[in-house]
Design a protein around this motif. Structure first.
Motif, PDB file in Angstrom:
ATOM      1  N   LEU A  28       1.029  -0.979  -0.050  1.00  0.00           N
ATOM      2  CA  LEU A  28       0.431   0.264  -0.209  1.00  0.00           C
ATOM      3  C   LEU A  28       0.432   1.027   0.203  1.00  0.00           C
ATOM      4  N   ILE A  29       1.977   1.553   1.188  1.00  0.00           N
ATOM      5  CA  ILE A  29       2.970   2.719   0.927  1.00  0.00           C
ATOM      6  C   ILE A  29       3.388   2.501  -1.398  1.00  0.00           C
ATOM      7  N   PHE A  30       4.349   1.478  -0.972  1.00  0.00           N
ATOM      8  CA  PHE A  30       4.611   1.529  -2.248  1.00  0.00           C
ATOM      9  C   PHE A  30       4.162   1.636  -3.863  1.00  0.00           C
ATOM     10  N   GLY A  31       2.789   1.060  -3.512  1.00  0.00           N
ATOM     11  CA  GLY A  31       2.155   1.133  -4.622  1.00  0.00           C
ATOM     12  C   GLY A  31       1.376   2.522  -4.812  1.00  0.00           C
ATOM     13  N   THR A  51       4.457   0.139 -17.794  1.00  0.00           N
ATOM     14  CA  THR A  51       5.143  -0.759 -18.114  1.00  0.00           C
ATOM     15  C   THR A  51       5.718  -1.996 -17.657  1.00  0.00           C
ATOM     16  N   THR A  52       6.414  -1.868 -17.064  1.00  0.00           N
ATOM     17  CA  THR A  52       7.416  -2.620 -15.591  1.00  0.00           C
ATOM     18  C   THR A  52       6.854  -2.131 -14.748  1.00  0.00           C
ATOM     19  N   PHE A  53       5.829  -1.453 -14.180  1.00  0.00           N
ATOM     20  CA  PHE A  53       4.936  -1.934 -12.492  1.00  0.00           C
ATOM     21  C   PHE A  53       3.701  -2.358 -13.156  1.00  0.00           C
ATOM     22  N   LEU A  54       3.689  -2.657 -14.269  1.00  0.00           N
ATOM     23  CA  LEU A  54       2.077  -3.679 -14.541  1.00  0.00           C
ATOM     24  C   LEU A  54       2.809  -5.451 -15.010  1.00  0.00           C
ATOM     25  N   LEU A  55       3.702  -5.434 -15.309  1.00  0.00           N
ATOM     26  CA  LEU A  55       4.610  -6.520 -15.796  1.00  0.00           C
ATOM     27  C   LEU A  55       3.914  -8.019 -14.302  1.00  0.00           C
ATOM     28  N   PRO A  56       4.059  -7.966 -13.662  1.00  0.00           N
ATOM     29  CA  PRO A  56       3.946  -8.740 -12.419  1.00  0.00           C
ATOM     30  C   PRO A  56       2.225  -9.161 -11.945  1.00  0.00           C
ATOM     31  N   SER A 101       5.030 -11.931  -2.402  1.00  0.00           N
ATOM     32  CA  SER A 101       3.480 -11.256  -1.770  1.00  0.00           C
ATOM     33  C   SER A 101       3.327  -9.531  -2.491  1.00  0.00           C
ATOM     34  N   VAL A 102       4.197  -8.905  -1.989  1.00  0.00           N
ATOM     35  CA  VAL A 102       4.486  -7.838  -2.100  1.00  0.00           C
ATOM     36  C   VAL A 102       4.372  -6.848  -4.117  1.00  0.00           C
ATOM     37  N   VAL A 103       5.425  -7.865  -5.453  1.00  0.00           N
ATOM     38  CA  VAL A 103       5.522  -8.188  -5.927  1.00  0.00           C
ATOM     39  C   VAL A 103       4.644  -8.051  -6.954  1.00  0.00           C
ATOM     40  N   VAL A 104       3.789  -8.956  -6.698  1.00  0.00           N
ATOM     41  CA  VAL A 104       2.306  -9.555  -6.926  1.00  0.00           C
ATOM     42  C   VAL A 104       1.328  -9.025  -7.303  1.00  0.00           C
ATOM     43  N   ALA A 105       1.211  -8.772  -6.027  1.00  0.00           N
ATOM     44  CA  ALA A 105       0.161  -7.330  -5.304  1.00  0.00           C
ATOM     45  C   ALA A 105       0.050  -5.745  -5.835  1.00  0.00           C
ATOM     46  N   PHE A 106       1.729  -5.497  -6.327  1.00  0.00           N
ATOM     47  CA  PHE A 106       1.777  -4.569  -6.759  1.00  0.00           C
ATOM     48  C   PHE A 106       1.203  -3.454  -8.233  1.00  0.00           C
ATOM     49  N   GLN A 111      -2.725  -0.142  -9.751  1.00  0.00           N
ATOM     50  CA  GLN A 111      -4.314   0.546 -10.487  1.00  0.00           C
ATOM     51  C   GLN A 111      -5.328   1.382 -10.041  1.00  0.00           C
ATOM     52  N   THR A 112      -5.071   0.771  -8.947  1.00  0.00           N
ATOM     53  CA  THR A 112      -6.451   1.207  -7.983  1.00  0.00           C
ATOM     54  C   THR A 112      -6.521   2.351  -7.162  1.00  0.00           C
ATOM     55  N   MET A 113      -5.357   2.319  -6.712  1.00  0.00           N
ATOM     56  CA  MET A 113      -4.522   4.212  -6.194  1.00  0.00           C
ATOM     57  C   MET A 113      -4.791   5.182  -7.052  1.00  0.00           C
TER      58      MET A 113
END
Length: 223
Positions: A28-31, A51-56, A101-106, A111-113
């Motif tokens: 939540l903090i990083f995203g 695009t890199t942010f969304l890759l996972p 979990s952080v990487v795959v949920a990022f 996108q939501t935030m």
């Protein structure tokens, strides 16, 4: 019907909740910071960064896990740094499950935030700046309160995604009972070993938790 060992049953649930709680706060903090910066700034290569942010979100979790294994392993400078700080390798610890979990949920949280921040009136933010508010004050007193629904939804989605993470977690945290065995990996092993009863109990537990979280998210964002 097979007898259930309740200690064996509860351990993966408690560890999964622990991993999900910790990882959801970090993501939540990083995203949130990434989404805030990306909605407020334009720069060359922005589309590459996004695009890199969304890759996972689109990569197979095992690929994400393999990359993390290389990055966090003892042969990498990141792995060496973590060994120095924590006095042990992060690989095959519950901390590795948190990182996975952080990487795959990022991407979901980002996108939501980002959507929530984009809906905040820039006129209100500019008005706050015009009377001397700093960027952090604008964020804290204007942007975050107006985007609270998206923040709640992002947190819940990040929590639920971390709770259900399997592939990347298995790659870098393994499946060590009482240490790194989360609900998804426990279900997999139970099915592989033919323990259908335990697998069903764990599946029911994760379905109920995830359903509850998504129900709350839908209710909060529509109320």
């Amino acid at each position: 019907m097979e007898q259930i060992n309740w200690t064996e049953f509860l351990n993966p649930i408690l560890l999964s909740l622990k991993v999900a709680i910790v990882s959801s706060v970090y993501v939540l903090i990083f995203g949130g910071l990434a989404a805030w910066k990306m909605t407020r700034r334009n720069f060359p290569g922005k589309i590459v960064v996004e695009t890199t942010f969304l890759l996972p979100l689109v990569l197979p979790p095992t690929v994400v896990g393999f990359i993390l294994l290389i990055l966090l392993g003892k042969r990498s400078w990141i792995g060496h740094g973590m060994d120095y700080v924590f006095h042990q390798s992060i690989i095959f610890t519950w901390g590795a499950a948190v990182i996975a979990s952080v990487v795959v949920a990022f991407p979901l949280v980002y996108q939501t935030m980002k959507t929530g921040f984009s809906m905040v009136s820039k006129d209100l933010e500019d008005a706050a700046r015009s009377i001397g508010a700093s960027e952090w004050q604008v964020l804290w007193y204007i942007t975050l309160p107006l985007a609270w629904r998206s923040i709640i939804a992002a947190y819940i989605l990040g929590f639920a995604r971390g709770l259900g993470e399997f592939g990347a977690t298995l790659m870098i945290a393994g499946n060590i009972p009482h240490k790194t065995q989360t609900l998804p990996t426990a279900i997999y092993i139970a099915v592989e070993s033919g323990n259908q009863t335990l697998a069903w109990y764990w599946a029911a537990a994760i379905i109920l938790i995830s359903f509850g979280l998504l129900f709350i998210a839908n209710h909060r964002t529509k109320s």
